[in-house]
Design an enzyme around this catalytic site. Structure first.
Site, mmCIF file in Angstrom:
data_model
loop_
_atom_site.group_PDB
_atom_site.id
_atom_site.type_symbol
_atom_site.label_atom_id
_atom_site.label_comp_id
_atom_site.label_asym_id
_atom_site.label_seq_id
_atom_site.Cartn_x
_atom_site.Cartn_y
_atom_site.Cartn_z
ATOM 1 C CE1 TYR A 1 46.088 42.097 37.649
ATOM 2 C CE2 TYR A 1 45.374 39.862 38.122
ATOM 3 C CZ TYR A 1 45.183 41.070 37.490
ATOM 4 O OH TYR A 1 44.096 41.256 36.679
ATOM 5 C CE1 TYR B 1 44.734 39.479 45.812
ATOM 6 C CE2 TYR B 1 44.971 41.853 45.599
ATOM 7 C CZ TYR B 1 45.035 40.579 45.047
ATOM 8 O OH TYR B 1 45.405 40.421 43.733
ATOM 9 C CD GLU C 1 37.094 43.913 29.350
ATOM 10 O OE1 GLU C 1 36.908 44.883 28.607
ATOM 11 O OE2 GLU C 1 37.014 43.975 30.596
ATOM 12 N N PRO C 2 39.400 38.149 29.754
ATOM 13 C CG PRO C 2 39.928 36.163 28.632
ATOM 14 C CD PRO C 2 39.128 37.434 28.499
ATOM 15 N NE ARG D 1 47.217 37.641 43.340
ATOM 16 C CZ ARG D 1 47.016 36.456 43.913
ATOM 17 N NH1 ARG D 1 48.037 35.679 44.278
ATOM 18 N NH2 ARG D 1 45.791 36.028 44.105
ATOM 19 C CB CYS E 1 62.845 46.710 56.251
ATOM 20 S SG CYS E 1 63.180 47.102 57.974
ATOM 21 C CD GLU E 2 56.907 47.442 55.677
ATOM 22 O OE1 GLU E 2 56.019 47.142 56.501
ATOM 23 O OE2 GLU E 2 57.287 48.604 55.466
ATOM 24 N N GLY F 1 37.444 37.818 35.074
ATOM 25 C CA GLY F 1 37.419 37.451 36.492
ATOM 26 C C GLY F 1 37.401 35.969 36.755
#
Length: 433
Positions: free
Chosen positions: A386, A330, A286-287, A326, A357-358, A245
């Site tokens: 990501y 968020y 866990e990077p 992303r 189309c958004e 994280g």
């Protein structure tokens, strides 16, 4: 340390490669990774953790960026691998990644995924739910195997990040609750089982963090439960996994060095076991994002430009939420620059939007860049995590290619998806003819 981004005669170079030429050679949208930067991050982790503290492991979080080439690189660098699906596991095994250096995470592992993991003989299965142990035992019994398991706990701490990437609070889909009547019977079952070796505890408090407080709070909770396991069951855990994280720079953030997160945690763990006069367990981190995030960038070609006087200038690119979800998911923020106009003043304020189309397909709001024109190449840095992993075929847009750059050389590591590729699994029933 070598500069990954350079300007030469008004052109943006990335790990020695001319980005405009890359865009022309491979097409856009295009993901580009710097091998130099990935290795830089791994070397930082070596110095801050692996070489500094004995009995430690770094497990690359595969969900940040999964591909055969990156798994081969992680293997060559001697790191372990954290996978969360049968697909990630299969990819790792397909390139010869040692199964004993793989740990299998995830909140709802499917039965067939657990079969794969046990057949391959992964190093750890990180149990996330109460029903999971029963499935593992059943499979191990049928295969006459015994496997190491760890329990992912829900430490009940909040992290200063977006709610969608906070994973350590009590109200979370991840982890086993620490209620006494839930947790300790589950631990007892694992210790007594003839089919698993209860190996330790795991937590992950969230992603894109710049404060170590939630890690330290979660660690205190984890250590207290390890003490209680020792007292209740006369059992010593062999491994502690404190997740990842660690935040990276997207716009104006100051990236914390790995030591900021690692050293206080290791100090606390070492002191705790020193006071007990017990040899401390292995410690794992866990990077994922912090290894590949800043090592990747995306190139786009600018298309239509819509200037609404007194309101906003929209600059459309040939990608969008299908290659970087992303911002829409968020509200993640990114920077950007025109790769073929690096010498020009950035005196245009624009909003970069995608071609989907958004209305929510907005990549960057209010970006100061050089005057944009159709055909210019836009670079969006820090998309190594990501981006490709979460890419989709929404609106039947193909998933972009991925290129690895190093010292002016470029190699294709994921080919661009074609329209034909997208139809491979489509079937028209015969009765429709």
């Amino acid at each position: 340390m070598k500069l990954i981004y350079e300007e030469r005669d008004g052109i943006l170079y990335f790990d020695g490669c001319d980005t405009v030429k890359l865009a022309k050679k491979y097409g856009t949208p295009l993901y580009v990774y710097s091998l130099t930067e990935i290795k830089n991050r791994i070397e930082e982790l070596r110095k801050a953790f692996l070489d500094k503290y004995k009995n430690t492991r770094v497990a690359y979080a595969a969900k940040a960026f999964t591909s055969s080439a990156i798994f081969k690189l992680i293997d060559n660098e001697g790191l372990s691998l954290d996978v969360v699906s049968g697909g990630e596991l299969y990819t790792a095994i397909s390139v010869g990644f040692p199964a004993e250096r793989i740990e299998f995470n995830g909140n709802n592992k499917l039965y067939e995924e657990l079969v794969l993991a046990i057949e391959y003989g992964v190093g750890r299965i990180i149990v996330d739910g109460l029903e999971e142990l029963d499935m593992i035992e059943e499979i191990c019994q049928s295969y006459d195997k015994k496997i190491k398991v760890m329990y992912r706990i829900t430490p009940g701490v909040n992290s200063d990040t977006h709610d969608y990437i906070t994973t350590g609070k009590k109200d979370s889909k991840f982890g086993i609750p620490l209620d006494e009547e839930v947790f300790y019977p589950a631990v007892k079952n694992a210790i007594k089982s003839p089919f698993v070796e209860f190996y330790g505890l795991h937590f992950h408090v969230g992603s894109q963090l710049f404060d170590n407080e939630s890690h330290l709070k979660a660690l205190d909770i984890l250590l207290s439960h390890i003490d209680e396991i020792r007292d209740r069951f006369a059992y010593e855990v062999k491994e502690i996994n404190i997740g990842g994280g660690f935040g990276i720079k997207y716009t104006d953030e100051d990236r914390r060095p790995f030591e900021y997160f690692i050293d206080p945690s290791m100090k606390r763990i070492n002191e705790h076991y020193s006071e007990l006069n017990i040899e401390r367990p292995n410690v794992v981190i866990e990077p994922g994002r912090s290894i590949v995030g800043e090592a990747g960038m995306t190139l786009y070609t600018i298309g239509s430009i819509k200037n609404i006087e007194g309101v906003r200038k929209y600059v459309s690119v040939d990608g969008g939420m299908t290659d970087n979800i992303r911002p829409a998911l968020y509200q993640a923020k990114h920077n950007g620059m025109i790769a073929n106009k690096m010498e020009m003043d950035r005196n245009d304020k624009v909003t970069v939007c995608g071609k989907c189309c958004e209305s929510g397909d907005i990549l960057i709001r209010d970006l100061d860049i050089s005057k944009p024109e159709m055909g210019d190449i836009l670079c969006v840095p820090s998309t190594g995590a990501y981006g490709y992993s979460m890419a989709s075929n929404y609106n039947k847009n193909p998933i972009p290619a991925v290129v690895l750059a190093k010292d002016g050389e470029d190699s294709l590591i994921v080919r661009r998806q074609t329209y034909q590729d997208m139809l491979l699994n489509d079937i028209v029933p015969s009765w429709m003819d």
